[in-house]
Design an enzyme around this catalytic site. Sequence first.
Site, short mmCIF file in Angstrom:
data_model
loop_
_atom_site.label_atom_id
_atom_site.label_comp_id
_atom_site.label_asym_id
_atom_site.label_seq_id
_atom_site.Cartn_x
_atom_site.Cartn_y
_atom_site.Cartn_z
N SER A 48 -25.10 -32.37 -24.99
CA SER A 48 -25.40 -30.96 -25.28
C SER A 48 -25.34 -30.06 -24.06
CB SER A 48 -26.77 -30.83 -25.93
OG SER A 48 -27.78 -31.42 -25.12
N ASP A 88 -34.85 -23.90 -24.84
CA ASP A 88 -35.58 -24.65 -25.86
C ASP A 88 -36.26 -25.83 -25.18
OD1 ASP A 88 -33.65 -26.68 -25.58
OD2 ASP A 88 -32.56 -26.12 -27.39
N HIS A 98 -33.21 -27.81 -23.27
CA HIS A 98 -32.08 -27.21 -22.55
C HIS A 98 -32.48 -25.98 -21.74
CE1 HIS A 98 -30.62 -29.20 -26.28
NE2 HIS A 98 -29.80 -29.76 -25.41
#
Length: 352
Positions: free
Chosen positions: A38, A327, A330
């Site tokens: 990610s 978040d 991240h």
Amino acid sequence: MGRFIKIENFVLLGLLFCWGAKVESKPLVQAFYVFGDSTIDSGNNNQLATVFKSNFPPYGMDFPGGIPTGRFSDGRLVTDMLSSLMGLPDELPAYLDPNFTGEQLLTGASFGSAGAGIDDTTSLPMGLITLSKQLDNFKSYKEKLAAMVGDNNATEIISGALFALSMGTKDFVVNYYMNPITREKYTIDQFQDLLLHDLQPFIQKIYNEGATKFVIFGVPPFGCLPLTITLNNPISGTCVDDYNNVATSYNNKLAPFIDSMKASLPALQIAYIDIYNKFFNIIQDPTQYGFEEVRKSCCGTGKLEAGPLCNTFSKVCDDVSKHLFWDSIHPTSRAYNIIANDVFKQIQGVIF
């Protein structure tokens, strides 16, 4: 005659088409290809039947146009910023994006998948793109590139490109620490060695596909992610030292492993890129970097939300720029910008 146009001119014409008057000098590399999780997925997971997606608000609120592209942040990622710093487009497109066509093929792509790991067993249960499948997708990309510019020009673009790998955090946080079966099968030291064992054939294969420049990012201090803090130290709110020690010991193994790959593949420029230290420095001294909150994220409660839990109904902090994390896993785009500039300096020292 078009088939025989010199590759430098072909690429330059393509870049001029994409950027207009922005192009002022030749890019440092001809293209940029990234593999991983990610941290570098710019939207590949949008095309998958998985919950590991971020193609909805408030993700992307600070991306150009305020568009949620599938990037797990409020804006651009490290790899977008590196692309820009190297003189390539400001955003690195996702390979599986239906709009990834035409001149975009000339300058690179992200093959990463949010939630994926170095070990395929990290990715498979969630229906993600394994590292081996990411390599298969790159091979398919090569065919598209060759069909567009010819075999010789495609070979020259790839040989003049920079390749990067950014993954490993999910292997530890999810596959090891959240999976009792994995912990029963391996000690942490054995699991680290397993990941390096999985990396070796990938590097060999990507070299066989024409790569000449390759950087591998170490893992960050994942004991300081808001998620891991919430799950392990909810009262104290402090980083999980055991996790950070594992991250450090893995990085300490990764660097000499890369040296061994240099010896076996002397024609490949390959280098270790440290992510840990700059990230940890920000956490230790946030005010030096202009941050006020490094323990909780901007989205929701700041403790657990990520992916589908950080959504349209989530409260967002008043000033994203003061937060290290967007978040619970991240970083914010501003944090990524600091990391990207540090990474770029490291790459300049070993590749360019």
